[in-house]
Write a protein that holds these residues in place. Structure first.
Motif, PDB file in Angstrom:
ATOM      1  N   ILE A   1     -35.115 -31.370 -28.854  1.00 19.79           N
ATOM      2  CA  ILE A   1     -35.516 -30.054 -28.368  1.00 19.79           C
ATOM      3  C   ILE A   1     -34.362 -29.065 -28.499  1.00 19.79           C
ATOM      4  CG2 ILE A   1     -36.365 -28.773 -26.374  1.00 19.79           C
ATOM      5  CD1 ILE A   1     -38.357 -30.803 -27.390  1.00 19.79           C
ATOM      6  N   THR A   2     -34.674 -27.857 -28.953  1.00 20.57           N
ATOM      7  CA  THR A   2     -33.693 -26.777 -29.017  1.00 20.57           C
ATOM      8  C   THR A   2     -34.297 -25.530 -28.376  1.00 20.57           C
ATOM      9  OG1 THR A   2     -34.353 -25.741 -31.099  1.00 20.57           O
ATOM     10  CG2 THR A   2     -32.971 -27.706 -31.251  1.00 20.57           C
ATOM     11  N   SER A   3     -33.486 -24.500 -28.259  1.00 15.60           N
ATOM     12  CA  SER A   3     -33.951 -23.246 -27.666  1.00 15.60           C
ATOM     13  C   SER A   3     -34.974 -22.544 -28.556  1.00 15.60           C
ATOM     14  CB  SER A   3     -32.759 -22.319 -27.404  1.00 15.60           C
ATOM     15  OG  SER A   3     -32.075 -22.035 -28.612  1.00 15.60           O
ATOM     16  N   GLU A   4     -35.106 -22.988 -29.814  1.00 21.34           N
ATOM     17  CA  GLU A   4     -36.073 -22.380 -30.737  1.00 21.34           C
ATOM     18  C   GLU A   4     -37.468 -22.981 -30.584  1.00 21.34           C
ATOM     19  OE1 GLU A   4     -35.210 -19.820 -32.757  1.00 21.34           O
ATOM     20  OE2 GLU A   4     -33.284 -19.943 -31.712  1.00 21.34           O
ATOM     21  N   ASP A   5     -37.591 -24.036 -29.803  1.00 24.43           N
ATOM     22  CA  ASP A   5     -38.860 -24.762 -29.703  1.00 24.43           C
ATOM     23  C   ASP A   5     -39.776 -24.181 -28.637  1.00 24.43           C
ATOM     24  OD1 ASP A   5     -38.261 -26.640 -31.698  1.00 24.43           O
ATOM     25  OD2 ASP A   5     -37.140 -27.879 -30.280  1.00 24.43           O
ATOM     26  N   TYR A   6     -41.074 -24.264 -28.924  1.00 20.59           N
ATOM     27  CA  TYR A   6     -42.132 -23.991 -27.951  1.00 20.59           C
ATOM     28  C   TYR A   6     -42.760 -25.346 -27.657  1.00 20.59           C
ATOM     29  CZ  TYR A   6     -46.196 -21.696 -25.800  1.00 20.59           C
ATOM     30  OH  TYR A   6     -47.172 -21.281 -24.921  1.00 20.59           O
ATOM     31  N   VAL A   7     -42.542 -25.862 -26.461  1.00 22.31           N
ATOM     32  CA  VAL A   7     -42.935 -27.223 -26.125  1.00 22.31           C
ATOM     33  C   VAL A   7     -44.182 -27.204 -25.252  1.00 22.31           C
ATOM     34  CG1 VAL A   7     -42.252 -29.397 -25.057  1.00 22.31           C
ATOM     35  CG2 VAL A   7     -40.547 -28.004 -26.264  1.00 22.31           C
ATOM     36  N   VAL A   8     -45.214 -27.869 -25.716  1.00 20.90           N
ATOM     37  CA  VAL A   8     -46.422 -28.070 -24.917  1.00 20.90           C
ATOM     38  C   VAL A   8     -46.281 -29.423 -24.238  1.00 20.90           C
ATOM     39  CG1 VAL A   8     -48.925 -28.270 -24.941  1.00 20.90           C
ATOM     40  CG2 VAL A   8     -47.781 -26.711 -26.538  1.00 20.90           C
ATOM     41  N   GLU A   9     -46.308 -29.417 -22.910  1.00 22.48           N
ATOM     42  CA  GLU A   9     -46.208 -30.669 -22.159  1.00 22.48           C
ATOM     43  C   GLU A   9     -47.526 -30.917 -21.445  1.00 22.48           C
ATOM     44  OE1 GLU A   9     -43.628 -33.006 -18.735  1.00 22.48           O
ATOM     45  OE2 GLU A   9     -43.188 -30.904 -19.137  1.00 22.48           O
ATOM     46  N   ILE A  10     -48.168 -32.012 -21.795  1.00 22.68           N
ATOM     47  CA  ILE A  10     -49.438 -32.371 -21.164  1.00 22.68           C
ATOM     48  C   ILE A  10     -49.162 -33.317 -20.003  1.00 22.68           C
ATOM     49  CG2 ILE A  10     -51.656 -33.525 -21.499  1.00 22.68           C
ATOM     50  CD1 ILE A  10     -51.606 -32.659 -24.379  1.00 22.68           C
ATOM     51  N   GLY A  11     -49.686 -32.978 -18.825  1.00 25.07           N
ATOM     52  CA  GLY A  11     -49.510 -33.818 -17.650  1.00 25.07           C
ATOM     53  C   GLY A  11     -48.084 -33.850 -17.150  1.00 25.07           C
ATOM     54  N   PRO A  12     -47.484 -32.704 -16.827  1.00 27.25           N
ATOM     55  CA  PRO A  12     -46.092 -32.698 -16.374  1.00 27.25           C
ATOM     56  C   PRO A  12     -45.881 -33.292 -15.001  1.00 27.25           C
ATOM     57  CG  PRO A  12     -47.046 -30.509 -16.183  1.00 27.25           C
ATOM     58  CD  PRO A  12     -48.053 -31.345 -16.916  1.00 27.25           C
ATOM     59  N   GLY A  13     -46.932 -33.362 -14.184  1.00 24.38           N
ATOM     60  CA  GLY A  13     -46.798 -33.966 -12.855  1.00 24.38           C
ATOM     61  C   GLY A  13     -45.804 -33.219 -11.998  1.00 24.38           C
ATOM     62  N   LEU A  14     -44.745 -33.905 -11.595  1.00 24.03           N
ATOM     63  CA  LEU A  14     -43.706 -33.303 -10.765  1.00 24.03           C
ATOM     64  C   LEU A  14     -42.538 -32.769 -11.589  1.00 24.03           C
ATOM     65  CD1 LEU A  14     -43.690 -35.969  -7.904  1.00 24.03           C
ATOM     66  CD2 LEU A  14     -44.626 -33.656  -7.786  1.00 24.03           C
ATOM     67  N   GLY A  15     -42.631 -32.871 -12.911  1.00 24.02           N
ATOM     68  CA  GLY A  15     -41.626 -32.262 -13.763  1.00 24.02           C
ATOM     69  C   GLY A  15     -40.508 -33.175 -14.216  1.00 24.02           C
TER      70      GLY A  15
ATOM     71  N   LYS B   1     -33.691 -27.574 -19.645  1.00 25.60           N
ATOM     72  CA  LYS B   1     -32.228 -27.560 -19.786  1.00 25.60           C
ATOM     73  C   LYS B   1     -31.800 -27.369 -21.241  1.00 25.60           C
ATOM     74  CE  LYS B   1     -30.998 -30.246 -15.678  1.00 25.60           C
ATOM     75  NZ  LYS B   1     -30.448 -31.537 -15.159  1.00 25.60           N
ATOM     76  N   LYS B   2     -32.709 -27.694 -22.181  1.00 26.46           N
ATOM     77  CA  LYS B   2     -32.412 -27.486 -23.603  1.00 26.46           C
ATOM     78  C   LYS B   2     -32.651 -26.033 -24.027  1.00 26.46           C
ATOM     79  CE  LYS B   2     -31.646 -31.894 -24.652  1.00 26.46           C
ATOM     80  NZ  LYS B   2     -30.369 -32.394 -25.206  1.00 26.46           N
ATOM     81  N   GLY B   3     -33.203 -25.229 -23.115  1.00 23.16           N
ATOM     82  CA  GLY B   3     -33.433 -23.819 -23.422  1.00 23.16           C
ATOM     83  C   GLY B   3     -34.759 -23.512 -24.073  1.00 23.16           C
ATOM     84  N   ALA B   4     -35.647 -24.516 -24.201  1.00 26.55           N
ATOM     85  CA  ALA B   4     -36.942 -24.303 -24.841  1.00 26.55           C
ATOM     86  C   ALA B   4     -37.909 -23.595 -23.894  1.00 26.55           C
ATOM     87  CB  ALA B   4     -37.538 -25.643 -25.277  1.00 26.55           C
ATOM     88  N   HIS B   5     -38.916 -22.944 -24.482  1.00 28.07           N
ATOM     89  CA  HIS B   5     -40.030 -22.415 -23.687  1.00 28.07           C
ATOM     90  C   HIS B   5     -41.035 -23.550 -23.508  1.00 28.07           C
ATOM     91  CE1 HIS B   5     -42.752 -19.142 -22.267  1.00 28.07           C
ATOM     92  NE2 HIS B   5     -43.654 -20.072 -22.550  1.00 28.07           N
ATOM     93  N   VAL B   6     -41.485 -23.756 -22.271  1.00 24.03           N
ATOM     94  CA  VAL B   6     -42.388 -24.865 -21.968  1.00 24.03           C
ATOM     95  C   VAL B   6     -43.730 -24.330 -21.487  1.00 24.03           C
ATOM     96  CG1 VAL B   6     -42.770 -26.939 -20.582  1.00 24.03           C
ATOM     97  CG2 VAL B   6     -40.452 -26.351 -21.341  1.00 24.03           C
ATOM     98  N   LEU B   7     -44.796 -24.803 -22.118  1.00 26.23           N
ATOM     99  CA  LEU B   7     -46.149 -24.573 -21.631  1.00 26.23           C
ATOM    100  C   LEU B   7     -46.612 -25.880 -21.016  1.00 26.23           C
ATOM    101  CD1 LEU B   7     -48.738 -22.861 -21.407  1.00 26.23           C
ATOM    102  CD2 LEU B   7     -49.422 -23.809 -23.618  1.00 26.23           C
ATOM    103  N   ALA B   8     -46.657 -25.937 -19.686  1.00 23.58           N
ATOM    104  CA  ALA B   8     -47.027 -27.157 -18.971  1.00 23.58           C
ATOM    105  C   ALA B   8     -48.502 -27.092 -18.604  1.00 23.58           C
ATOM    106  CB  ALA B   8     -46.170 -27.311 -17.717  1.00 23.58           C
ATOM    107  N   ILE B   9     -49.257 -28.087 -19.047  1.00 24.89           N
ATOM    108  CA  ILE B   9     -50.696 -28.119 -18.805  1.00 24.89           C
ATOM    109  C   ILE B   9     -50.971 -29.167 -17.733  1.00 24.89           C
ATOM    110  CG2 ILE B   9     -52.962 -28.452 -19.847  1.00 24.89           C
ATOM    111  CD1 ILE B   9     -51.607 -27.841 -22.557  1.00 24.89           C
ATOM    112  N   GLU B  10     -51.321 -28.709 -16.537  1.00 24.82           N
ATOM    113  CA  GLU B  10     -51.502 -29.598 -15.386  1.00 24.82           C
ATOM    114  C   GLU B  10     -52.830 -29.303 -14.714  1.00 24.82           C
ATOM    115  OE1 GLU B  10     -51.768 -32.218 -12.974  1.00 24.82           O
ATOM    116  OE2 GLU B  10     -49.792 -32.335 -13.935  1.00 24.82           O
ATOM    117  N   LYS B  11     -53.680 -30.306 -14.640  1.00 24.09           N
ATOM    118  CA  LYS B  11     -55.012 -30.100 -14.070  1.00 24.09           C
ATOM    119  C   LYS B  11     -54.998 -29.973 -12.556  1.00 24.09           C
ATOM    120  CE  LYS B  11     -59.613 -31.802 -13.561  1.00 24.09           C
ATOM    121  NZ  LYS B  11     -60.544 -32.903 -13.655  1.00 24.09           N
ATOM    122  N   ASP B  12     -54.154 -30.726 -11.884  1.00 27.24           N
ATOM    123  CA  ASP B  12     -54.106 -30.725 -10.419  1.00 27.24           C
ATOM    124  C   ASP B  12     -53.434 -29.434  -9.935  1.00 27.24           C
ATOM    125  OD1 ASP B  12     -53.372 -31.189  -7.668  1.00 27.24           O
ATOM    126  OD2 ASP B  12     -53.694 -33.336  -8.024  1.00 27.24           O
ATOM    127  N   ALA B  13     -54.174 -28.591  -9.233  1.00 27.97           N
ATOM    128  CA  ALA B  13     -53.647 -27.292  -8.797  1.00 27.97           C
ATOM    129  C   ALA B  13     -52.434 -27.442  -7.894  1.00 27.97           C
ATOM    130  CB  ALA B  13     -54.745 -26.503  -8.081  1.00 27.97           C
TER     131      ALA B  13
END
Length: 468
Positions: free
Chosen positions: A41-55, A63-75
């Motif tokens: 992962i680098t700061s240039e990445d757009y990371v889709v994380e499925i099921g991040p839970g508690l992170g 910490k790598k500087g990437a943009h993260v799109l976290a997809i979490e069903k549990d509100a």
């Protein structure tokens, strides 16, 4: 997060892990760090994380500087992530990953997908996020060990099957490591595994009719213990001749054929059509001056080889929903092979008008005839391959019949998705199309929409989520 941190957070939220949602929380920090490091992962990445839970992974990705799109069903977990990490480079979507339309990711230049997929929907999620065309450059996934072995399996093994071939047709799969149940809270009933999935080079495997190929694979694996001779008799009557030509055992079963052998089988049954080189090289086009006045004619090779000014048409076909059809050009094209292009396009031939060419190309390439509206004319320039281009628009209510000599695949996309994709990765497209699309969008500003954003492209959440 450590196990003690996970227990404390779950009490505070409060959340009792739900088995049906795949809520098994990773507490091995070394493993979480290893996963993120492996993804490079680098700061240039757009990371889709499925099921991040508690992170557990989210923390190291950020910490790598990437943009993260976290997809979490549990509100409750989604709100916890927002509170824990703040806005910054993290966007949390409280939805079911199966409801997400991944086409909005085309607006990002470098997309990577990480996740701990819930066992009960892992195959469905995989196939959804592996659909072609695809903007994702890396998948790094934690799956049930059994599924991971199926994805990475080799011929003549128990795990090798239709899912293996369907995924490996466009991707390379690597089994990285087994993950014991003990690194999760609560512990699942089975071990997990990490797999890496990378897109194949599009010319790595032979050209093929993918619809036929996948149909053969589906039938071939429908009854694993039966010989292909019996299962495929509707496709291949003279199995002895086929097996001899392809050098496969006449008594072979589905799991004994490699991916290349399956492709060879499909191509033997229905050879991939190729344009006749004699016809394409002998084609003559009108050559014109800077005011588009005809000066004479020249062969295709002369026109392209000497960058002579000539004429072409591009056609944008829309469906009733307003989506535009894009085609991926054949690998046999002399210019811009495998690039994405207008719905149909082609050169104006000798003694043919622009309008006549547009109607002909639409019929030849897409097998349809619809009323066409003349939109605008682009001047010849290097960006248009030295072509004067008339751009047309049509609306289709039925089905297309793409010419397999000309087109590998095609897809209807919302205009905003095309905007995002052409902006993020213009190298994916034939340059003439880029010019036509920009001109079309400028002319139709009233029809413009903002670039597609994640919150606008999903349905109401339902189904299962996952947690890491």
């Amino acid at each position: 997060m450590k196990l003690s941190d996970i227990r404390a957070a779950l009490r505070e939220i409060p959340v009792s892990p739900v088995k049906t949602l795949g809520q098994n929380f990773l507490h091995d920090q070394n493993l979480a760090r290893w996963i993120v490091d492996w993804a490079q992962i680098t700061s240039e990445d757009y990371v889709v994380e499925i099921g991040p839970g508690l992170g557990a992974l989210t923390e190291f990705i950020l910490k790598k500087g990437a943009h993260v799109l976290a997809i979490e069903k549990d509100a409750r977990l989604a709100n916890f992530l927002r509170t824990r990490f703040g806005p910054g480079h993290l966007e949390v979507l409280n939805i079911d990953a199966l409801k997400l339309d991944p086409r909005f990711l085309f607006a990002r230049r470098r997309v990577k997908l990480l996740g701990n997929l819930p066992y009960n929907i892992s195959s469905a999620l995989l196939l959804k996020f592996l659909e072609q065309p695809n903007p994702i450059s890396l998948w790094l996934l934690m799956l049930q060990k059994e599924v991971a072995m199926r994805l990475s399996a080799s011929p003549s093994t128990h795990d090798y099957g239709a899912l293996t071939l369907r995924v490996q047709l466009h991707h390379r799969v690597k089994y990285l490591r087994t993950v014991p149940a003990t690194v999760f809270f609560p512990q699942p009933d089975v071990d997990s595994a990490m797999v890496q999935i990378l897109p194949r080079d599009p010319v790595e495997l032979p050209a093929r009719d993918e619809e036929l190929l996948l149909g053969l694979i589906r039938v071939g694996f429908s009854q694993r213990r039966k010989q292909l001779r019996k299962l495929l008799r509707d496709y291949a009557e003279d199995w002895d001749t086929i097996s001899q030509r392809l050098k496969i055992d006449p008594k072979a079963r589905a799991e004994e054929l490699s991916l290349l052998q399956w492709i060879d089988l499909a191509n033997f049954i229905a050879p991939v059509p190729h344009p006749e080189s004699r016809l394409t090289t002998s084609e003559r086009f009108p050559i014109v001056d800077k005011k588009d006045r005809i000066l004479g004619s020249a062969s295709r090779s002369q026109v392209h080889g000497n960058n002579l000014l000539h004429r072409a048409v591009h056609i944008l076909i829309f469906n009733e929903a307003g989506d535009v059809y894009l085609q991926q050009r054949s690998r046999s094209k002399d210019r811009h092979p495998l690039k994405w292009d207008s719905s149909a396009a082609g050169h104006v031939s000798a003694q043919e008008s622009y309008d006549e060419t547009a109607r002909r190309e639409l019929k030849e390439e897409l097998g349809v005839s619809v009323p066409l509206q003349k939109i605008l004319k682009l001047p010849a320039a290097q960006r248009t391959d030295h072509e004067f281009i008339w751009l047309y628009r049509g609306v289709l209510s039925g089905d297309l019949a793409p010419n397999k000599c000309e087109i590998i695949r095609g897809t209807f996309l919302p205009a905003a998705v095309v905007d995002g994709w052409t902006f993020a990765r213009p190298e994916d497209f034939a340059p003439g199309f880029l010019e036509c699309w920009k001109a079309y969008r400028r002319k139709n500003r009233s029809d413009r929409q903002p670039l597609i954003q994640a919150p606008r492209i999903f349905s109401e959440a339902s189904g299962a989520g996952s947690s890491a």
